[in-house]
Design a protein around this motif. Structure first.
Motif, mmCIF file in Angstrom:
data_model
loop_
_atom_site.group_PDB
_atom_site.id
_atom_site.type_symbol
_atom_site.label_atom_id
_atom_site.label_comp_id
_atom_site.label_asym_id
_atom_site.label_seq_id
_atom_site.Cartn_x
_atom_site.Cartn_y
_atom_site.Cartn_z
ATOM 1 N N ARG A 179 2.605 9.503 -6.015
ATOM 2 C CA ARG A 179 3.351 10.675 -5.553
ATOM 3 C C ARG A 179 4.859 10.505 -5.826
ATOM 4 N N THR A 232 8.899 5.416 -1.294
ATOM 5 C CA THR A 232 9.138 4.195 -0.517
ATOM 6 C C THR A 232 8.348 3.033 -1.112
ATOM 7 N N ALA A 279 3.468 0.950 3.141
ATOM 8 C CA ALA A 279 4.560 1.897 2.833
ATOM 9 C C ALA A 279 3.965 3.291 2.642
ATOM 10 N N GLU A 320 9.860 2.018 -4.430
ATOM 11 C CA GLU A 320 11.138 1.319 -4.258
ATOM 12 C C GLU A 320 10.914 -0.074 -3.667
ATOM 13 N N ARG A 334 -4.069 5.074 -3.448
ATOM 14 C CA ARG A 334 -5.427 5.573 -3.167
ATOM 15 C C ARG A 334 -5.896 6.676 -4.112
ATOM 16 N N LYS A 335 -4.936 7.384 -4.774
ATOM 17 C CA LYS A 335 -5.335 8.412 -5.735
ATOM 18 C C LYS A 335 -5.235 7.847 -7.156
ATOM 19 N N VAL A 341 0.854 -1.200 0.000
ATOM 20 C CA VAL A 341 0.000 0.000 0.000
ATOM 21 C C VAL A 341 0.886 1.245 0.000
ATOM 22 N N GLY A 342 0.567 2.212 -0.863
ATOM 23 C CA GLY A 342 1.304 3.474 -0.897
ATOM 24 C C GLY A 342 1.678 3.849 -2.316
ATOM 25 N N GLY A 343 1.870 5.148 -2.527
ATOM 26 C CA GLY A 343 2.210 5.618 -3.872
ATOM 27 C C GLY A 343 3.402 6.559 -3.878
HETATM 28 P P1 NDP Z 1 5.324 9.850 1.254
HETATM 29 O O1 NDP Z 1 4.692 10.675 2.305
HETATM 30 O O2 NDP Z 1 6.098 10.517 0.185
HETATM 31 O O3 NDP Z 1 4.194 8.990 0.505
HETATM 32 C C1 NDP Z 1 3.234 8.305 1.227
HETATM 33 C C2 NDP Z 1 2.323 7.597 0.259
HETATM 34 O O4 NDP Z 1 1.396 6.823 1.028
HETATM 35 C C3 NDP Z 1 1.515 8.518 -0.615
HETATM 36 O O5 NDP Z 1 1.298 7.923 -1.875
HETATM 37 C C4 NDP Z 1 0.198 8.631 0.168
HETATM 38 O O6 NDP Z 1 -0.913 8.871 -0.657
HETATM 39 C C5 NDP Z 1 0.074 7.235 0.711
HETATM 40 N N1 NDP Z 1 -0.745 7.176 1.910
HETATM 41 C C6 NDP Z 1 -0.615 7.908 3.054
HETATM 42 N N2 NDP Z 1 -1.557 7.549 3.948
HETATM 43 C C7 NDP Z 1 -2.288 6.589 3.351
HETATM 44 C C8 NDP Z 1 -3.402 5.817 3.763
HETATM 45 N N3 NDP Z 1 -3.942 5.962 4.987
HETATM 46 N N4 NDP Z 1 -3.920 4.911 2.903
HETATM 47 C C9 NDP Z 1 -3.366 4.739 1.684
HETATM 48 N N5 NDP Z 1 -2.322 5.427 1.218
HETATM 49 C C10 NDP Z 1 -1.772 6.342 2.054
HETATM 50 O O7 NDP Z 1 6.200 8.762 2.062
HETATM 51 P P2 NDP Z 1 7.443 7.879 1.565
HETATM 52 O O8 NDP Z 1 7.777 7.000 2.718
HETATM 53 O O9 NDP Z 1 7.146 7.232 0.278
HETATM 54 O O10 NDP Z 1 8.605 8.921 1.349
HETATM 55 C C11 NDP Z 1 9.014 9.793 2.409
HETATM 56 C C12 NDP Z 1 10.125 10.716 1.899
HETATM 57 O O11 NDP Z 1 11.322 9.959 1.687
HETATM 58 C C13 NDP Z 1 9.782 11.380 0.567
HETATM 59 O O12 NDP Z 1 10.332 12.672 0.572
HETATM 60 C C14 NDP Z 1 10.504 10.514 -0.446
HETATM 61 O O13 NDP Z 1 10.822 11.204 -1.642
HETATM 62 C C15 NDP Z 1 11.764 10.100 0.333
HETATM 63 N N6 NDP Z 1 12.295 8.813 -0.120
HETATM 64 C C16 NDP Z 1 13.276 8.820 -1.060
HETATM 65 C C17 NDP Z 1 13.798 7.653 -1.542
HETATM 66 C C18 NDP Z 1 14.854 7.714 -2.550
HETATM 67 O O14 NDP Z 1 15.185 8.801 -2.993
HETATM 68 N N7 NDP Z 1 15.422 6.617 -2.968
HETATM 69 C C19 NDP Z 1 13.327 6.332 -1.077
HETATM 70 C C20 NDP Z 1 12.277 6.439 -0.110
HETATM 71 C C21 NDP Z 1 11.794 7.624 0.335
HETATM 72 P P3 NDP Z 1 -1.307 10.349 -1.187
HETATM 73 O O15 NDP Z 1 -0.309 10.681 -2.276
HETATM 74 O O16 NDP Z 1 -2.678 10.125 -1.682
HETATM 75 O O17 NDP Z 1 -1.213 11.257 -0.006
#
Ligand code: NDP
Length: 322
Positions: A187, A162, A243, A165, A182-183, A157-159
Protein backbone atom coordinates in the motif's frame (compact mmCIF):
# COMPACT_ATOMS: atom_id res chain seq x y z
CA UNK A 1 -24.70 12.09 35.18
CA UNK A 2 -21.96 14.34 36.57
CA UNK A 3 -22.39 15.90 40.03
CA UNK A 4 -19.27 17.87 41.01
CA UNK A 5 -18.24 20.93 39.01
CA UNK A 6 -14.80 22.53 39.11
CA UNK A 7 -13.51 25.56 37.17
CA UNK A 8 -9.85 25.64 36.07
CA UNK A 9 -7.61 27.54 33.65
CA UNK A 10 -5.94 24.66 31.87
CA UNK A 11 -6.99 21.04 31.49
CA UNK A 12 -4.49 18.55 30.07
CA UNK A 13 -5.90 15.24 28.87
CA UNK A 14 -3.32 12.45 28.63
CA UNK A 15 -0.01 11.77 30.34
CA UNK A 16 2.62 10.89 27.75
CA UNK A 17 5.66 13.05 26.89
CA UNK A 18 3.40 15.59 25.15
CA UNK A 19 1.06 15.98 28.14
CA UNK A 20 3.83 16.24 30.73
CA UNK A 21 5.83 18.73 28.69
CA UNK A 22 2.69 20.83 28.20
CA UNK A 23 2.16 20.58 31.99
CA UNK A 24 5.70 21.75 32.80
CA UNK A 25 5.32 24.81 30.58
CA UNK A 26 1.74 25.59 31.62
CA UNK A 27 2.58 25.28 35.33
CA UNK A 28 5.61 27.54 34.99
CA UNK A 29 3.35 30.05 33.24
CA UNK A 30 1.08 29.98 36.31
CA UNK A 31 -1.83 28.38 34.47
CA UNK A 32 -2.28 25.88 37.33
CA UNK A 33 -2.83 22.92 34.99
CA UNK A 34 -4.81 19.88 36.00
CA UNK A 35 -3.88 16.68 34.18
CA UNK A 36 -6.01 13.57 33.86
CA UNK A 37 -3.74 10.62 33.16
CA UNK A 38 -6.14 8.30 31.34
CA UNK A 39 -6.11 4.51 31.51
CA UNK A 40 -2.39 4.12 30.84
CA UNK A 41 -0.58 6.70 33.01
CA UNK A 42 2.65 7.61 31.28
CA UNK A 43 1.39 6.53 27.86
CA UNK A 44 3.08 4.35 25.27
CA UNK A 45 6.58 4.75 26.77
CA UNK A 46 5.56 2.76 29.82
CA UNK A 47 5.34 -0.28 27.58
CA UNK A 48 8.88 0.16 26.26
CA UNK A 49 11.98 -0.97 28.03
CA UNK A 50 15.02 1.14 27.18
CA UNK A 51 14.67 4.63 25.70
CA UNK A 52 17.99 5.41 24.04
CA UNK A 53 17.03 8.25 21.73
CA UNK A 54 15.68 10.93 24.07
CA UNK A 55 18.29 13.71 24.27
CA UNK A 56 19.89 14.19 27.66
CA UNK A 57 20.12 10.55 28.71
CA UNK A 58 23.56 9.43 27.47
CA UNK A 59 23.20 6.01 29.11
CA UNK A 60 19.55 5.59 28.07
CA UNK A 61 16.65 5.30 30.50
CA UNK A 62 13.80 2.86 30.87
CA UNK A 63 10.43 4.19 29.69
CA UNK A 64 8.48 3.93 32.99
CA UNK A 65 11.28 5.71 34.94
CA UNK A 66 11.43 8.47 32.37
CA UNK A 67 7.69 9.04 32.67
CA UNK A 68 7.87 9.17 36.50
CA UNK A 69 10.63 11.77 36.20
CA UNK A 70 8.52 13.81 33.78
CA UNK A 71 5.62 13.59 36.24
CA UNK A 72 7.82 14.81 39.15
CA UNK A 73 9.06 17.68 37.02
CA UNK A 74 5.50 18.69 36.12
CA UNK A 75 4.40 18.42 39.78
CA UNK A 76 7.38 20.43 41.01
CA UNK A 77 5.89 23.51 39.31
CA UNK A 78 2.39 22.86 40.60
CA UNK A 79 0.68 20.61 38.04
CA UNK A 80 -2.05 18.59 39.65
CA UNK A 81 -1.82 15.07 38.24
CA UNK A 82 -4.98 13.05 38.76
CA UNK A 83 -5.85 9.49 37.89
CA UNK A 84 -8.99 9.52 35.81
CA UNK A 85 -10.44 9.17 32.39
CA UNK A 86 -12.14 11.98 30.52
CA UNK A 87 -15.31 10.31 29.30
CA UNK A 88 -16.96 13.13 27.34
CA UNK A 89 -16.31 16.71 26.29
CA UNK A 90 -18.30 19.71 25.15
CA UNK A 91 -16.09 22.34 23.55
CA UNK A 92 -17.22 25.95 23.18
CA UNK A 93 -17.26 27.62 19.77
CA UNK A 94 -16.61 31.05 21.32
CA UNK A 95 -13.29 32.83 21.76
CA UNK A 96 -13.00 33.00 25.56
CA UNK A 97 -15.75 30.39 25.98
CA UNK A 98 -15.69 27.69 28.66
CA UNK A 99 -15.01 24.08 27.68
CA UNK A 100 -16.54 21.21 29.61
CA UNK A 101 -15.07 17.78 30.26
CA UNK A 102 -16.64 15.01 32.29
CA UNK A 103 -14.23 12.75 34.19
CA UNK A 104 -15.15 9.14 34.98
CA UNK A 105 -18.77 10.06 34.29
CA UNK A 106 -19.02 11.97 37.58
CA UNK A 107 -16.94 15.16 37.78
CA UNK A 108 -17.41 18.07 35.39
CA UNK A 109 -14.37 20.21 34.74
CA UNK A 110 -14.93 23.64 33.27
CA UNK A 111 -11.73 24.80 31.61
CA UNK A 112 -10.65 28.00 29.90
CA UNK A 113 -8.13 26.02 27.82
CA UNK A 114 -7.77 22.32 26.99
CA UNK A 115 -4.63 20.57 25.79
CA UNK A 116 -5.32 17.18 24.24
CA UNK A 117 -2.44 14.72 24.37
CA UNK A 118 -4.23 11.40 24.40
CA UNK A 119 -1.76 9.77 21.98
CA UNK A 120 -2.24 6.91 19.62
CA UNK A 121 -2.19 3.18 20.08
CA UNK A 122 -0.17 0.89 17.84
CA UNK A 123 -2.20 -1.87 16.25
CA UNK A 124 -1.11 -5.45 16.82
CA UNK A 125 -2.09 -8.65 15.04
CA UNK A 126 -3.73 -10.09 18.14
CA UNK A 127 -2.00 -13.48 18.16
CA UNK A 128 -1.45 -14.84 21.70
CA UNK A 129 2.23 -15.60 20.93
CA UNK A 130 2.69 -12.02 19.69
CA UNK A 131 1.12 -10.54 22.84
CA UNK A 132 3.18 -12.78 25.13
CA UNK A 133 6.45 -11.68 23.51
CA UNK A 134 5.77 -7.92 23.48
CA UNK A 135 8.87 -6.43 25.09
CA UNK A 136 10.66 -9.74 24.45
CA UNK A 137 11.43 -9.09 20.80
CA UNK A 138 8.02 -8.00 19.48
CA UNK A 139 7.89 -4.24 18.98
CA UNK A 140 5.73 -1.71 17.17
CA UNK A 141 8.50 0.89 16.82
CA UNK A 142 11.59 0.19 14.72
CA UNK A 143 13.11 3.59 15.40
CA UNK A 144 12.82 2.98 19.17
CA UNK A 145 13.94 -0.64 19.32
CA UNK A 146 15.74 -1.47 16.05
CA UNK A 147 19.15 -0.72 17.50
CA UNK A 148 18.87 -3.67 19.90
CA UNK A 149 18.91 -5.99 16.85
CA UNK A 150 22.06 -4.63 15.26
CA UNK A 151 23.66 -7.25 12.99
CA UNK A 152 20.77 -9.70 13.58
CA UNK A 153 17.94 -11.06 11.43
CA UNK A 154 14.49 -9.56 11.96
CA UNK A 155 11.04 -9.54 10.35
CA UNK A 156 8.49 -6.77 9.87
CA UNK A 157 4.76 -7.04 9.15
CA UNK A 158 2.91 -4.48 7.02
CA UNK A 159 2.85 -3.01 3.54
CA UNK A 160 2.15 0.69 4.19
CA UNK A 161 4.50 3.66 4.33
CA UNK A 162 5.39 2.94 7.95
CA UNK A 163 6.41 -0.66 7.20
CA UNK A 164 8.39 0.46 4.13
CA UNK A 165 10.14 3.22 6.05
CA UNK A 166 10.83 1.09 9.11
CA UNK A 167 11.85 -1.90 6.96
CA UNK A 168 14.52 0.12 5.17
CA UNK A 169 15.58 1.70 8.47
CA UNK A 170 16.03 -1.77 9.97
CA UNK A 171 17.91 -2.99 6.88
CA UNK A 172 20.56 -0.35 7.59
CA UNK A 173 21.15 -1.78 11.05
CA UNK A 174 20.33 -5.46 10.73
CA UNK A 175 21.86 -8.31 8.77
CA UNK A 176 18.60 -9.23 7.07
CA UNK A 177 14.98 -8.04 7.14
CA UNK A 178 12.03 -10.14 5.96
CA UNK A 179 8.93 -8.07 5.22
CA UNK A 180 5.55 -9.79 5.30
CA UNK A 181 2.83 -8.21 3.15
CA UNK A 182 -0.57 -9.87 3.31
CA UNK A 183 -1.69 -8.81 -0.19
CA UNK A 184 0.05 -9.22 -3.57
CA UNK A 185 1.11 -5.57 -3.47
CA UNK A 186 2.17 -2.92 -1.01
CA UNK A 187 0.00 0.00 0.00
CA UNK A 188 3.06 2.24 0.43
CA UNK A 189 3.75 5.09 -2.02
CA UNK A 190 5.65 4.18 -5.19
CA UNK A 191 8.73 6.07 -3.96
CA UNK A 192 8.79 4.03 -0.75
CA UNK A 193 8.25 0.80 -2.69
CA UNK A 194 11.29 1.63 -4.85
CA UNK A 195 13.33 2.13 -1.71
CA UNK A 196 12.25 -1.28 -0.48
CA UNK A 197 13.02 -2.94 -3.83
CA UNK A 198 16.46 -1.34 -3.93
CA UNK A 199 17.47 -2.56 -0.49
CA UNK A 200 19.43 -5.78 -1.04
CA UNK A 201 19.11 -7.23 2.47
CA UNK A 202 15.33 -6.64 2.61
CA UNK A 203 13.23 -9.52 1.28
CA UNK A 204 9.51 -8.95 0.69
CA UNK A 205 7.19 -11.93 0.97
CA UNK A 206 3.77 -11.19 -0.55
CA UNK A 207 0.53 -12.96 0.38
CA UNK A 208 2.27 -13.82 3.63
CA UNK A 209 1.07 -13.54 7.22
CA UNK A 210 2.33 -14.61 10.63
CA UNK A 211 0.98 -17.94 11.79
CA UNK A 212 2.89 -17.92 15.08
CA UNK A 213 5.72 -16.11 16.83
CA UNK A 214 8.20 -18.69 18.08
CA UNK A 215 10.10 -18.54 21.40
CA UNK A 216 9.29 -18.81 25.10
CA UNK A 217 10.89 -15.77 26.79
CA UNK A 218 12.23 -13.99 23.72
CA UNK A 219 11.53 -14.15 19.98
CA UNK A 220 13.47 -16.96 18.32
CA UNK A 221 11.66 -17.12 15.01
CA UNK A 222 8.36 -16.87 13.17
CA UNK A 223 6.16 -19.32 11.35
CA UNK A 224 4.73 -17.70 8.24
CA UNK A 225 1.79 -18.82 6.16
CA UNK A 226 1.10 -18.09 2.51
CA UNK A 227 -2.57 -17.07 2.51
CA UNK A 228 -3.03 -18.30 -1.11
CA UNK A 229 -1.51 -21.76 -0.85
CA UNK A 230 -1.67 -22.40 2.91
CA UNK A 231 2.01 -23.34 2.80
CA UNK A 232 3.88 -22.70 6.06
CA UNK A 233 7.52 -21.77 6.52
CA UNK A 234 9.63 -21.07 9.61
CA UNK A 235 12.55 -18.65 9.76
CA UNK A 236 14.85 -17.69 12.62
CA UNK A 237 14.62 -14.06 13.70
CA UNK A 238 15.36 -12.32 16.99
CA UNK A 239 13.04 -9.36 16.46
CA UNK A 240 9.56 -8.94 15.03
CA UNK A 241 8.28 -5.47 14.18
CA UNK A 242 4.58 -4.86 13.70
CA UNK A 243 3.89 -1.89 11.41
CA UNK A 244 0.23 -2.24 10.51
CA UNK A 245 -0.92 1.23 11.57
CA UNK A 246 -1.91 3.20 14.66
CA UNK A 247 -5.24 4.27 16.07
CA UNK A 248 -5.34 7.81 17.48
CA UNK A 249 -7.21 8.01 20.79
CA UNK A 250 -9.80 10.52 19.66
CA UNK A 251 -13.15 8.75 19.96
CA UNK A 252 -14.49 11.19 22.58
CA UNK A 253 -13.67 14.20 20.37
CA UNK A 254 -15.49 12.94 17.27
CA UNK A 255 -17.99 15.43 15.90
CA UNK A 256 -16.37 18.30 17.85
CA UNK A 257 -12.88 18.58 16.40
CA UNK A 258 -11.70 18.44 12.79
CA UNK A 259 -9.97 15.13 12.11
CA UNK A 260 -8.55 13.32 9.11
CA UNK A 261 -9.98 10.05 7.77
CA UNK A 262 -8.08 7.97 10.33
CA UNK A 263 -9.14 10.14 13.27
CA UNK A 264 -5.97 12.20 13.78
CA UNK A 265 -6.80 15.72 15.04
CA UNK A 266 -6.04 18.40 12.47
CA UNK A 267 -4.03 21.33 13.81
CA UNK A 268 -3.69 24.69 12.08
CA UNK A 269 -0.46 25.44 10.22
CA UNK A 270 2.58 25.03 12.41
CA UNK A 271 0.55 25.60 15.60
CA UNK A 272 -1.26 23.19 17.92
CA UNK A 273 -4.60 25.04 17.49
CA UNK A 274 -7.64 22.94 16.67
CA UNK A 275 -10.82 24.29 15.09
CA UNK A 276 -12.15 25.21 18.57
CA UNK A 277 -10.68 28.35 20.18
CA UNK A 278 -8.78 27.47 23.35
CA UNK A 279 -8.48 23.76 22.49
CA UNK A 280 -5.02 22.54 21.46
CA UNK A 281 -3.66 19.15 20.40
CA UNK A 282 -0.12 17.85 20.87
CA UNK A 283 1.79 14.61 20.46
CA UNK A 284 0.81 11.49 18.54
CA UNK A 285 -2.89 12.38 18.59
CA UNK A 286 -2.12 14.93 15.83
CA UNK A 287 1.02 13.39 14.31
CA UNK A 288 0.97 10.20 12.28
CA UNK A 289 4.34 10.82 10.71
CA UNK A 290 7.07 11.27 13.34
CA UNK A 291 5.57 9.68 16.50
CA UNK A 292 8.69 10.09 18.65
CA UNK A 293 8.82 10.96 22.35
CA UNK A 294 10.95 13.99 21.60
CA UNK A 295 8.66 15.31 18.85
CA UNK A 296 5.65 14.74 21.12
CA UNK A 297 7.40 16.67 23.90
CA UNK A 298 8.13 19.48 21.42
CA UNK A 299 4.49 19.84 20.43
CA UNK A 300 3.48 19.64 24.12
CA UNK A 301 5.63 22.70 24.74
CA UNK A 302 4.02 24.42 21.73
CA UNK A 303 0.51 23.64 23.02
CA UNK A 304 1.24 25.23 26.41
CA UNK A 305 2.69 28.33 24.72
CA UNK A 306 -0.31 28.51 22.37
CA UNK A 307 -2.67 28.16 25.36
CA UNK A 308 -0.83 30.86 27.31
CA UNK A 309 -1.03 33.28 24.36
CA UNK A 310 -4.69 32.45 23.88
CA UNK A 311 -5.47 33.23 27.54
CA UNK A 312 -3.58 36.51 27.26
CA UNK A 313 -5.61 37.41 24.17
CA UNK A 314 -8.86 36.59 25.99
CA UNK A 315 -7.82 38.71 28.97
CA UNK A 316 -6.97 41.66 26.75
CA UNK A 317 -10.25 40.98 24.90
CA UNK A 318 -8.38 40.86 21.64
CA UNK A 319 -9.67 38.46 19.04
CA UNK A 320 -6.65 36.46 17.83
CA UNK A 321 -6.61 35.42 14.26
CA UNK A 322 -7.95 31.85 14.11
P1 NDP B 1 -1.48 2.01 6.68
O1 NDP B 1 -2.86 1.87 7.20
O2 NDP B 1 -1.23 2.90 5.53
O3 NDP B 1 -0.93 0.56 6.25
C1 NDP B 1 -1.09 -0.53 7.08
C2 NDP B 1 -0.48 -1.73 6.41
O4 NDP B 1 -0.58 -2.83 7.32
C3 NDP B 1 -1.17 -2.15 5.14
O5 NDP B 1 -0.24 -2.70 4.24
C4 NDP B 1 -2.14 -3.23 5.64
O6 NDP B 1 -2.44 -4.20 4.67
C5 NDP B 1 -1.31 -3.88 6.71
N1 NDP B 1 -2.12 -4.54 7.72
C6 NDP B 1 -3.15 -4.02 8.45
N2 NDP B 1 -3.64 -4.95 9.29
C7 NDP B 1 -2.91 -6.06 9.08
C8 NDP B 1 -2.93 -7.36 9.66
N3 NDP B 1 -3.80 -7.68 10.63
N4 NDP B 1 -2.05 -8.28 9.21
C9 NDP B 1 -1.15 -7.95 8.26
N5 NDP B 1 -1.07 -6.76 7.66
C10 NDP B 1 -1.94 -5.81 8.09
O7 NDP B 1 -0.60 2.41 7.97
P2 NDP B 1 0.84 3.12 8.05
O8 NDP B 1 1.18 3.15 9.49
O9 NDP B 1 1.79 2.48 7.14
O10 NDP B 1 0.58 4.59 7.54
C11 NDP B 1 -0.41 5.42 8.17
C12 NDP B 1 -0.47 6.77 7.44
O11 NDP B 1 0.72 7.51 7.71
C13 NDP B 1 -0.57 6.62 5.93
O12 NDP B 1 -1.38 7.66 5.44
C14 NDP B 1 0.86 6.83 5.47
O13 NDP B 1 0.96 7.30 4.14
C15 NDP B 1 1.38 7.86 6.49
N6 NDP B 1 2.82 7.76 6.69
C16 NDP B 1 3.63 8.57 5.96
C17 NDP B 1 4.99 8.51 6.08
C18 NDP B 1 5.81 9.41 5.28
O14 NDP B 1 5.27 10.13 4.45
N7 NDP B 1 7.11 9.43 5.43
C19 NDP B 1 5.65 7.57 7.01
C20 NDP B 1 4.71 6.75 7.71
C21 NDP B 1 3.37 6.85 7.55
P3 NDP B 1 -3.55 -3.98 3.52
O15 NDP B 1 -2.94 -3.03 2.52
O16 NDP B 1 -3.72 -5.35 3.02
O17 NDP B 1 -4.75 -3.41 4.20
Amino acid sequence: MSEKIERIKCLIIGSGPAGYTAAIYAARADMKPVMYTGMEPGGQLTTTTEVDNFPGYPEGIDGPTMMLQLQSQAERFGTEVRMGMVTSVEFSEQHGGIHKAVVDNETTIEAETVIISTGATAKYLGLPSEQRLRGGGVSACAVCDGFFYKGQEVAIVGGGDTAAEEGTYLANICKKVTMLVRKGEMRASKAMQHRVENTPNLEVKYFTEIDEVLGEQVVEGIRMVNNQTGEKEEIEVTGLFIAIGHKPNTDIFKGQLDMDDTGYIITKGKSTKTNKPGVFASGDVQDKEYRQAVTAAGTGCMAALDAERYLASVESKEEVEA
